[in-house]
Design a protein around this motif. Structure first.
Motif, PDB file in Angstrom:
ATOM      1  N   ILE A   1       1.025  -1.133  -0.290  1.00 13.58           N
ATOM      2  CA  ILE A   1      -0.404   0.209   0.547  1.00 13.58           C
ATOM      3  C   ILE A   1       0.647   1.473  -0.195  1.00 13.58           C
ATOM      4  N   ILE A   2       1.820   1.198   1.082  1.00 20.60           N
ATOM      5  CA  ILE A   2       2.817   2.319   0.546  1.00 20.60           C
ATOM      6  C   ILE A   2       2.853   2.203  -0.868  1.00 20.60           C
ATOM      7  N   ALA A   3       3.725   2.009  -1.402  1.00 17.07           N
ATOM      8  CA  ALA A   3       4.428   1.734  -2.821  1.00 17.07           C
ATOM      9  C   ALA A   3       3.473   2.271  -3.671  1.00 17.07           C
ATOM     10  N   GLN A   4       1.815   1.933  -3.116  1.00 18.54           N
ATOM     11  CA  GLN A   4       1.264   2.659  -4.146  1.00 18.54           C
ATOM     12  C   GLN A   4       0.888   4.035  -4.247  1.00 18.54           C
ATOM     13  N   SER A   5       0.965   4.072  -2.796  1.00 23.14           N
ATOM     14  CA  SER A   5       0.358   5.235  -2.680  1.00 23.14           C
ATOM     15  C   SER A   5       1.321   6.345  -2.974  1.00 23.14           C
ATOM     16  N   CYS A   6       2.676   6.270  -2.783  1.00 22.35           N
ATOM     17  CA  CYS A   6       3.501   7.237  -3.211  1.00 22.35           C
ATOM     18  C   CYS A   6       3.847   8.294  -4.379  1.00 22.35           C
ATOM     19  N   ASP A   7       3.991   9.244  -4.044  1.00 24.94           N
ATOM     20  CA  ASP A   7       4.203  10.042  -5.816  1.00 24.94           C
ATOM     21  C   ASP A   7       5.034   9.978  -6.350  1.00 24.94           C
ATOM     22  N   LYS A   8       5.202   9.971  -7.630  1.00 27.85           N
ATOM     23  CA  LYS A   8       6.363  10.354  -8.396  1.00 27.85           C
ATOM     24  C   LYS A   8       6.943  11.240  -8.510  1.00 27.85           C
ATOM     25  N   ILE A   9       8.059  11.328  -7.349  1.00 22.25           N
ATOM     26  CA  ILE A   9       9.273  12.448  -7.519  1.00 22.25           C
ATOM     27  C   ILE A   9      10.403  12.156  -8.290  1.00 22.25           C
TER      28      ILE A   9
END
Length: 561
Positions: A502-510
């Protein structure tokens, strides 16, 4: 000396005797310098103190060139009644980093071997049982005969060759490094700093608090101690199962015991400070399990800290420490290439927490990726497959210059940044020369000026209860751990791997032009600098809530006649 932290067929690493370092242990574990006087033999009292291992009662000195040889110094010291041990220090063959051995051995026999046979093998090897760790079957910490010295290395290798033995290695101690680089909570929300600069590079935590604040979740912080009397933690029900795994005489007192033990209080504040007075943690309503670990890297106490956390009900485990980093600004530092293996004793304890914690759903373990501007994949702790490694990103949505990178980085969380000492490399966090707009992360500090802030409004608050310059991946790690607590409060049935996903799916691609094209994300959406990106707490909680709503609910109980 050859050492295998893994199984028979896994790689070894090698230690050798230092030519100029000497290790000394006194009988009462007090510094050798306090025992010596002008009447002692010439040359004994001189020498540069380079390392201390208080938990083992050991000090390491460098013998100055042109004075007594190491062998002469050892002979002289051994003749003193106050000295229990004096010998050559061992160093890592690749990096020269000092490593201490304790004449203890960790051994795990195959699960099918009966206890009598285990004990018979130990007895035949001249070993005495010191402790039986509960996190693995047929596991023992055993002691060799005092004075065995480096023979423990060969004893461990010989035992490992037996078909009945799965793991066997000496207890080796390295310095455990805190991963910090020292009223702005810009990591939680868009924030105006110093009344003028607006920072919009947060983990979107304030928005997540509308949905979850970590209620009912326990975060274990394994560190150098936590000031549990701090206003942000002195809330009824906030502290759960406190422990000091390094000091048997203070087993339930997790407070700092030494000057300079400021790290754990700041880490705990980032994760779960209550937010009632001066700082909010990422999960302000989560409970805190403070576990004081003052022992060195690879110790028995280190392994026991994970066992304690799992058995006492921790949901999330936060570790902002690890092996020594190379100097982040010096590419020639040999520590950049050191492969710091994870001892089987600690790895099995982590496995226990992941497999048995939370009623079998597994504790979610977080580690700081490191502050060496080097590959995290050389760090056996942060790169272990069951650990979530957290990198640091700055207020410009760029990798903090010191933050480690590599395949094992799972995500990034906002933290402080600093200027490179060589302006030609990176004058400021931004190529156009814009300086940092904040000093770092605002968090709890040891109360009353005992910590990082001695009581100056320029360093936090005038009472010394808060600091405004915490940073490093030490600050990023508890930030991500707090997000895990928000997720579990929204959906308690999730397993540890599901939380990570879930953490991985939540991330903003900066990304940033200075990091290479597009942040160098691969086809699976993973960047070596940011993992799956900067954590977005609101996105994470929304995903968890959707999953909770999608799961079938148990049928209501029938009324009783």
């Amino acid at each position: 000396m050859e050492v295998k932290f893994g199984k028979k067929n896994e790689p070894s690493f090698f230690l050798e005797k230092s030519k100029d370092l000497i290790a000394v242990r006194t009988r009462d574990n007090q510094p050798i310098s306090t025992k010596l006087s002008a009447t002692m033999p010439a040359g004994i009292a001189s020498g540069e103190l380079v390392l201390q291992f208080p938990d083992a009662g050991l000090e390491v000195y460098r013998v100055p060139p042109g004075q007594q040889s190491v062998n002469t110094r050892k002979t002289s010291l051994r003749g003193l009644p106050e000295v229990r041990f004096a010998g050559s220090a061992l160093v890592d063959r690749l990096t020269g980093e000092p490593v201490i051995y304790t004449e203890n051995i960790f051994i795990k026999f195959i699960d099918s071997l009966d206890e009598q046979s285990c004990l018979a093998i130990l007895h035949a090897a001249g070993l005495t049982v010191k402790q039986r760790p509960a996190y693995a079957a047929n596991a023992y910490f055993a002691a060799a005969k005092e004075g065995s010295g480096t023979l423990v290395f060969q004893t461990a290798l010989d035992l490992l060759q037996r078909k009945e033995v799965e793991y066997c290695h000496p207890e080796l101690l390295r310095q455990r490094k805190r991963r910090a680089i020292h009223p702005n909570q810009w990591h939680l929300k868009k924030t105006t700093v110093s009344y003028q600069a607006e920072i919009d590079a947060s983990a979107n935590v304030e928005a997540a608090h509308r949905l979850s604040q970590g209620e009912g979740v326990v975060i274990a912080v394994i560190d150098d101690g936590v000031d549990i009397e701090h206003p942000e933690f002195a809330v009824p029900g906030k502290i759960v199962a406190p422990a000091d795994v390094s000091d048997p005489t203070a087993s339930t007192d997790p407070r700092p015991k030494q000057a300079g033990d400021n790290h754990g209080t700041a880490v705990a504040g980032v994760a779960c400070a209550s937010g009632r007075y001066g700082a909010s943690g990422v999960a302000p309503k989560a409970r805190l399990m403070p576990i004081r670990l003052a022992s060195d890297l690879g110790s028995m106490a280190e392994a026991f800290s994970f066992l304690w956390a799992a058995n006492q009900g921790a949901d999330v485990i936060c570790c902002s420490w690890g092996p020594s980093d190379g100097a982040w600004f010096d590419p020639a530092d040999p520590l950049h290439h050191q492969v710091a293996a994870l001892p089987a004793s600690t790895r099995l304890a982590m496995d226990y927490a992941v497999q048995q914690g939370r009623g079998g759903k597994g504790c979610v373990i977080f580690f700081a990726a490191g502050n060496g501007n080097e590959s995290v994949d050389n760090d056996g702790y942060a790169s272990y497959e069951k650990v979530t490694a957290v990198a640091a990103c700055n207020e410009y949505s760029r990798r903090s210059i010191y933050s480690d990178y590599g395949h094992a980085v799972w995500c990034a969380f906002p933290s402080a940044d600093i200027t490179h000492p060589d302006p030609s490399i990176r004058p400021e966090p931004e190529p156009d020369g814009r300086p940092p707009r904040s000093r770092g992360i605002w968090t709890s500090d040891r109360s009353g000026g005992a910590g990082y802030n001695s009581g100056s409004i320029d360093s936090g608050d005038q009472w010394g209860n808060y600091t405004d310059d915490f940073g490093g991946t030490s600050s990023a790690c508890p930030g991500a751990a707090g997000v895990a607590a928000l997720i579990l409060a929204a959906h308690p049935a999730l397993g540890w791997q599901e939380v990570r996903n879930i953490i991985a799916q939540s991330c903003d691609k900066i990304s940033h032009p200075g990091d290479g094209e597009g942040g160098q994300y691969d086809g699976k959406g993973h960047s070596r600098f940011y993992g799956y990106g900067r954590v977005n707490a609101e996105n994470a909680v929304l995903i968890a809530k959707r999953l909770a709503q999608a799961e079938p609910q148990p049928a209501p109980a029938l009324p009783v006649d």
